[in-house]
Design a protein around this motif. Structure first.
Motif, mmCIF file in Angstrom:
data_model
loop_
_atom_site.group_PDB
_atom_site.id
_atom_site.type_symbol
_atom_site.label_atom_id
_atom_site.label_comp_id
_atom_site.label_asym_id
_atom_site.label_seq_id
_atom_site.Cartn_x
_atom_site.Cartn_y
_atom_site.Cartn_z
ATOM 1 N N GLY A 189 0.806 -1.205 0.000
ATOM 2 C CA GLY A 189 0.000 0.000 0.000
ATOM 3 C C GLY A 189 0.840 1.256 0.000
ATOM 4 N N PHE A 190 0.223 2.337 -0.447
ATOM 5 C CA PHE A 190 0.869 3.642 -0.517
ATOM 6 C C PHE A 190 -0.219 4.669 -0.244
ATOM 7 C CE2 PHE A 190 2.563 7.434 -2.400
ATOM 8 C CZ PHE A 190 3.948 7.331 -2.308
ATOM 9 N N GLY A 191 -0.205 5.266 0.959
ATOM 10 C CA GLY A 191 -1.347 6.078 1.353
ATOM 11 C C GLY A 191 -2.549 5.172 1.517
ATOM 12 N N LEU A 192 -3.595 5.398 0.738
ATOM 13 C CA LEU A 192 -4.782 4.543 0.768
ATOM 14 C C LEU A 192 -4.882 3.665 -0.470
ATOM 15 C CD1 LEU A 192 -7.491 6.965 2.211
ATOM 16 C CD2 LEU A 192 -5.937 5.434 3.419
ATOM 17 N N VAL B 236 -4.105 -0.927 -0.203
ATOM 18 C CA VAL B 236 -3.976 -1.361 1.197
ATOM 19 C C VAL B 236 -4.792 -2.634 1.427
ATOM 20 C CG1 VAL B 236 -4.435 -0.735 3.598
ATOM 21 C CG2 VAL B 236 -3.601 0.997 1.986
ATOM 22 N N PRO B 237 -4.203 -3.669 2.009
ATOM 23 C CA PRO B 237 -4.944 -4.912 2.305
ATOM 24 C C PRO B 237 -5.828 -4.746 3.538
ATOM 25 C CG PRO B 237 -2.681 -5.125 3.039
ATOM 26 C CD PRO B 237 -2.769 -3.796 2.349
ATOM 27 N N VAL C 178 -0.875 -8.289 1.284
ATOM 28 C CA VAL C 178 -0.950 -7.499 0.059
ATOM 29 C C VAL C 178 -2.375 -7.469 -0.477
ATOM 30 C CG1 VAL C 178 1.448 -8.044 -0.527
ATOM 31 C CG2 VAL C 178 -0.384 -9.439 -1.482
ATOM 32 N N ARG C 179 -2.623 -6.499 -1.366
ATOM 33 C CA ARG C 179 -3.931 -6.339 -2.014
ATOM 34 C C ARG C 179 -3.707 -6.303 -3.528
ATOM 35 N NH1 ARG C 179 -8.769 -3.562 -0.592
ATOM 36 N NH2 ARG C 179 -10.244 -3.647 -2.323
ATOM 37 N N ALA C 180 -4.376 -7.175 -4.254
ATOM 38 C CA ALA C 180 -4.224 -7.255 -5.705
ATOM 39 C C ALA C 180 -5.571 -7.074 -6.388
ATOM 40 C CB ALA C 180 -3.613 -8.591 -6.114
#
Length: 270
Positions: A25-28, A31-32, A176-178
């Motif tokens: 994530g980076f900021g929002l 994000v997982p 992680v979020r994909a």
């Protein structure tokens, strides 16, 4: 080979207190959040988190932080999170600030088995010389500072200059979020979510991926895979409602051409 799990709660059930986590994530963006909230409900604390930042107030890693579950953060950015700054300055959480590119490479190095590397970034500053505040005391005094790092001169790119030795990061778990993932754990990330997510996935010894869309093996072509399934151990298929939980970090607007200031203010609800 089917790495899907029935729920986020099952995916994070074995994360113990004191574990280290690499979180994408980076900021929002990317994000997982589902895995983070499952971990919040699970109850693990005393966590060490490696991420570009620690979320924002009330969302992302900021939810774990506000609950007092995080002991240490390795990050490149504190801004946008007042609670993070408060806990750091009051001595409630230890913070190791790392240049952003260096943090990315430390995660990547951990994922590919490189124990350390030299970089020019930070050489000759507090990053290499030590003395950066890692933890403050409750009275505001500095309780713990960073140690000096090894420097070495190289002339591979012209006149010799000093480079600082940085150690790889390997964590117990990666979250992680994909955008898309298959049952074998192959992942594709959408646009700016392809920032720290592949690196966090590589760095975790056990990596948990939540995906907006679950597809069957073979649907993703080789050139569409940003993180191979060899790095991913568990896959959470998100519901449409979970996928849609994407708040906007900063809303920016501009006046419509020809509109008066009053019209624009009314349109914004002011």
């Amino acid at each position: 080979m089917d790495k899907t799990v029935s729920s986020a709660a099952d995916a994070v059930a074995d994360i113990p207190s004191g574990a280290s986590l690499a979180v994408g994530g980076f900021g929002l963006s990317g994000v997982p959040i589902v895995a983070i909230r499952a971990l919040l409900a699970q109850g693990a604390d005393d966590l060490e988190v490696v991420s570009n930042n620690c979320g924002v107030d009330g969302w992302g890693l900021g939810e774990l932080l506000a609950a007092g579950r995080i002991r240490k953060v390795i990050a490149s950015y504190i801004g946008e999170n007042r609670e993070f700054a408060r806990q750091y300055l009051s001595g409630e959480v230890e913070v190791e600030l790392t240049p952003q590119g260096t943090l990315a490479e430390r995660l990547r190095a951990g994922g590919v088995g490189i124990p350390a590397f030299y970089t020019a970034t930070g050489a000759g500053t507090a990053v290499s010389e030590g003395g950066m505040p890692l933890r403050y005391a409750p009275d505001g005094q500095i309780a713990l500072t960073s140690e000096p790092k090894e420097l070495r001169a190289f002339d591979a790119f012209g006149p010799a200059r000093e480079y600082v030795l940085e150690q790889a990061i390997r964590t117990d778990f990666g979250l992680v979020r994909a955008g898309v993932g298959d049952r074998h754990g192959n992942l594709r990330f959408e646009k700016s979510t392809r920032n720290f997510n592949p690196l966090a996935g590589m760095a975790g010894r056990v990596t948990i991926a939540e995906v907006d869309e679950l597809v069957e093996p073979g649907v993703l072509g080789p050139d569409d895979i940003h993180l191979p399934g060899i790095y991913v151990d568990r896959v959470i298929a998100l519901t449409s409602q979970e996928s849609a939980d994407l708040p906007i970090e900063k809303i920016t607007v501009r006046p419509r051409p020809g509109a008066s200031t009053t019209d624009d203010d009314n349109e914004r609800g002011r």
